[in-house]
Scaffold this motif. Structure first.
Motif, PDB file in Angstrom:
ATOM      1  N   ASN A  19       0.863  -1.175   0.000  1.00 52.86           N
ATOM      2  CA  ASN A  19       0.000   0.000   0.000  1.00 52.86           C
ATOM      3  C   ASN A  19       0.902   1.228   0.000  1.00 52.86           C
ATOM      4  OD1 ASN A  19       0.754   0.551   2.714  1.00 52.86           O
ATOM      5  ND2 ASN A  19      -0.923  -0.686   3.490  1.00 52.86           N
ATOM      6  N   ALA A  20       0.337   2.395   0.203  1.00 47.42           N
ATOM      7  CA  ALA A  20       1.110   3.638   0.094  1.00 47.42           C
ATOM      8  C   ALA A  20       2.210   3.741   1.142  1.00 47.42           C
ATOM      9  CB  ALA A  20       0.179   4.837   0.206  1.00 47.42           C
ATOM     10  N   GLU A  21       1.985   3.176   2.336  1.00 48.64           N
ATOM     11  CA  GLU A  21       2.938   3.337   3.434  1.00 48.64           C
ATOM     12  C   GLU A  21       3.916   2.191   3.609  1.00 48.64           C
ATOM     13  OE1 GLU A  21      -0.545   3.514   4.245  1.00 48.64           O
ATOM     14  OE2 GLU A  21      -0.508   5.629   3.705  1.00 48.64           O
ATOM     15  N   GLU A  22       3.540   0.961   3.189  1.00 48.73           N
ATOM     16  CA  GLU A  22       4.401  -0.179   3.490  1.00 48.73           C
ATOM     17  C   GLU A  22       4.140  -1.370   2.592  1.00 48.73           C
ATOM     18  OE1 GLU A  22       3.751  -1.690   7.439  1.00 48.73           O
ATOM     19  OE2 GLU A  22       1.708  -2.283   7.002  1.00 48.73           O
ATOM     20  N   PHE A  23       5.074  -2.321   2.660  1.00 47.29           N
ATOM     21  CA  PHE A  23       4.894  -3.660   2.119  1.00 47.29           C
ATOM     22  C   PHE A  23       4.537  -4.551   3.299  1.00 47.29           C
ATOM     23  CE2 PHE A  23       8.088  -1.821  -0.748  1.00 47.29           C
ATOM     24  CZ  PHE A  23       7.514  -2.080  -1.976  1.00 47.29           C
ATOM     25  N   SER A  24       3.756  -5.596   3.042  1.00 51.13           N
ATOM     26  CA  SER A  24       3.445  -6.573   4.089  1.00 51.13           C
ATOM     27  C   SER A  24       3.649  -7.974   3.523  1.00 51.13           C
ATOM     28  CB  SER A  24       1.989  -6.441   4.548  1.00 51.13           C
ATOM     29  OG  SER A  24       1.785  -5.205   5.152  1.00 51.13           O
ATOM     30  N   ILE A  25       4.242  -8.826   4.337  1.00 52.69           N
ATOM     31  CA  ILE A  25       4.404 -10.234   3.976  1.00 52.69           C
ATOM     32  C   ILE A  25       3.614 -11.037   4.991  1.00 52.69           C
ATOM     33  CG2 ILE A  25       6.021 -12.156   3.778  1.00 52.69           C
ATOM     34  CD1 ILE A  25       8.166 -10.130   3.006  1.00 52.69           C
ATOM     35  N   GLU A  26       2.731 -11.905   4.503  1.00 48.43           N
ATOM     36  CA  GLU A  26       1.973 -12.813   5.364  1.00 48.43           C
ATOM     37  C   GLU A  26       2.353 -14.236   4.988  1.00 48.43           C
ATOM     38  OE1 GLU A  26      -2.035 -11.775   4.427  1.00 48.43           O
ATOM     39  OE2 GLU A  26      -2.047 -10.076   5.795  1.00 48.43           O
ATOM     40  N   LEU A  27       2.802 -15.000   5.956  1.00 51.27           N
ATOM     41  CA  LEU A  27       3.274 -16.359   5.734  1.00 51.27           C
ATOM     42  C   LEU A  27       2.458 -17.301   6.605  1.00 51.27           C
ATOM     43  CD1 LEU A  27       6.781 -17.352   5.060  1.00 51.27           C
ATOM     44  CD2 LEU A  27       5.786 -18.453   7.028  1.00 51.27           C
ATOM     45  N   ALA A  28       1.736 -18.233   5.993  1.00 50.86           N
ATOM     46  CA  ALA A  28       0.899 -19.171   6.734  1.00 50.86           C
ATOM     47  C   ALA A  28       1.755 -20.343   7.213  1.00 50.86           C
ATOM     48  CB  ALA A  28      -0.233 -19.682   5.848  1.00 50.86           C
ATOM     49  N   ALA A  29       1.937 -20.439   8.531  1.00 50.76           N
ATOM     50  CA  ALA A  29       2.772 -21.497   9.109  1.00 50.76           C
ATOM     51  C   ALA A  29       2.176 -21.958  10.434  1.00 50.76           C
ATOM     52  CB  ALA A  29       4.198 -21.008   9.292  1.00 50.76           C
ATOM     53  N   PRO A  30       1.038 -22.654  10.387  1.00 50.16           N
ATOM     54  CA  PRO A  30       0.424 -23.108  11.634  1.00 50.16           C
ATOM     55  C   PRO A  30       1.250 -24.204  12.301  1.00 50.16           C
ATOM     56  CG  PRO A  30      -0.768 -23.982   9.752  1.00 50.16           C
ATOM     57  CD  PRO A  30       0.264 -23.039   9.212  1.00 50.16           C
ATOM     58  N   GLY A  31       1.112 -24.299  13.618  1.00 44.72           N
ATOM     59  CA  GLY A  31       1.805 -25.342  14.361  1.00 44.72           C
ATOM     60  C   GLY A  31       3.194 -24.960  14.819  1.00 44.72           C
ATOM     61  N   LEU A  32       3.634 -23.766  14.503  1.00 43.47           N
ATOM     62  CA  LEU A  32       4.950 -23.306  14.932  1.00 43.47           C
ATOM     63  C   LEU A  32       4.777 -22.283  16.050  1.00 43.47           C
ATOM     64  CD1 LEU A  32       6.578 -22.787  11.424  1.00 43.47           C
ATOM     65  CD2 LEU A  32       6.914 -24.709  12.964  1.00 43.47           C
ATOM     66  N   SER A  33       5.874 -21.911  16.672  1.00 41.10           N
ATOM     67  CA  SER A  33       5.833 -20.835  17.660  1.00 41.10           C
ATOM     68  C   SER A  33       6.687 -19.689  17.138  1.00 41.10           C
ATOM     69  CB  SER A  33       6.360 -21.313  19.011  1.00 41.10           C
ATOM     70  OG  SER A  33       7.748 -21.540  18.932  1.00 41.10           O
ATOM     71  N   LYS A  34       6.561 -18.526  17.763  1.00 40.46           N
ATOM     72  CA  LYS A  34       7.320 -17.372  17.272  1.00 40.46           C
ATOM     73  C   LYS A  34       8.827 -17.577  17.420  1.00 40.46           C
ATOM     74  CE  LYS A  34       7.155 -14.611  21.471  1.00 40.46           C
ATOM     75  NZ  LYS A  34       6.803 -13.319  22.035  1.00 40.46           N
ATOM     76  N   ASP A  35       9.242 -18.430  18.350  1.00 42.81           N
ATOM     77  CA  ASP A  35      10.663 -18.700  18.544  1.00 42.81           C
ATOM     78  C   ASP A  35      11.250 -19.591  17.456  1.00 42.81           C
ATOM     79  OD1 ASP A  35      10.602 -17.196  20.891  1.00 42.81           O
ATOM     80  OD2 ASP A  35      10.021 -18.937  22.095  1.00 42.81           O
ATOM     81  N   ASP A  36      10.401 -20.270  16.665  1.00 43.71           N
ATOM     82  CA  ASP A  36      10.883 -21.132  15.589  1.00 43.71           C
ATOM     83  C   ASP A  36      11.365 -20.338  14.381  1.00 43.71           C
ATOM     84  OD1 ASP A  36      10.291 -23.443  17.028  1.00 43.71           O
ATOM     85  OD2 ASP A  36       8.257 -23.568  16.226  1.00 43.71           O
ATOM     86  N   PHE A  37      10.937 -19.080  14.242  1.00 40.40           N
ATOM     87  CA  PHE A  37      11.262 -18.277  13.077  1.00 40.40           C
ATOM     88  C   PHE A  37      12.583 -17.546  13.261  1.00 40.40           C
ATOM     89  CE2 PHE A  37       6.660 -18.606  12.905  1.00 40.40           C
ATOM     90  CZ  PHE A  37       6.456 -18.939  11.586  1.00 40.40           C
ATOM     91  N   LYS A  38      13.306 -17.427  12.155  1.00 41.69           N
ATOM     92  CA  LYS A  38      14.527 -16.633  12.111  1.00 41.69           C
ATOM     93  C   LYS A  38      14.388 -15.704  10.903  1.00 41.69           C
ATOM     94  CE  LYS A  38      19.517 -17.007  11.668  1.00 41.69           C
ATOM     95  NZ  LYS A  38      20.614 -17.900  11.319  1.00 41.69           N
TER      96      LYS A  38
END
Length: 149
Positions: free
Chosen positions: A51-70
């Motif tokens: 959009n005018a202010e930003e890019f957004s990335i949405e990644l569907a990854a159920p079953g994980l926790s926030k600590d699993d992502f790098k």
């Protein structure tokens, strides 16, 4: 923003028959529910929005926790990766069982020069990782009305 294409290793039998990967992946997907080229973990679907202010990335990854992502940023390349290891042990009177499970994926995105890298943020909620990538103030599109003279 552009997605960097994934390159899969070439297996020996693919050099002999160029149609082998198409049929092997098709049959393996039908019978196992997974694809040879993706290993034991499906690469999650990604939505890229702007959009005018930003890019957004949405990644569907159920079953994980926030600590699993790098999430790494190097030379205008944003890389989202997961490497998860699980171990299940079960011991009873007559037998011992130990199962290991390893899964991983990596997605990379080239960011334009107009991105404010200092303000990138991420949130994991309800199985969806959302990464907000704001644009620099001078790159944001502002509505303007032009008077006709």
């Amino acid at each position: 923003m552009t997605l960097i294409k994934r390159n899969y290793p070439v297996r020996n039998f693919e050099r002999v028959n160029p149609f082998a990967p198409m049929f092997n992946d098709l049959f393996e997907t039908m019978f196992n529910g997974t694809s040879l080229s993706e290993g034991n973990f499906k690469v999650p679907a990604v939505n890229v929005l702007e959009n005018a202010e930003e890019f957004s990335i949405e990644l569907a990854a159920p079953g994980l926790s926030k600590d699993d992502f790098k999430i790494d940023l190097e030379k205008n390349t944003l890389t989202i990766s997961v490497q998860k290891e699980e171990e299940h042990k079960e011991e009873t009177k007559n037998y011992h069982r130990k199962e290991f499970s390893y899964s991983s994926f990596k997605r990379s995105f080239n960011l334009p020069e107009t991105v404010d890298v200092e303000k990138i943020g991420a949130e994991y909620k309800d199985g969806v990782l959302s990464v907000g990538i704001p644009k620099k103030a001078e790159a944001q599109l502002k509505a303007k009305q032009i008077k006709v003279s």
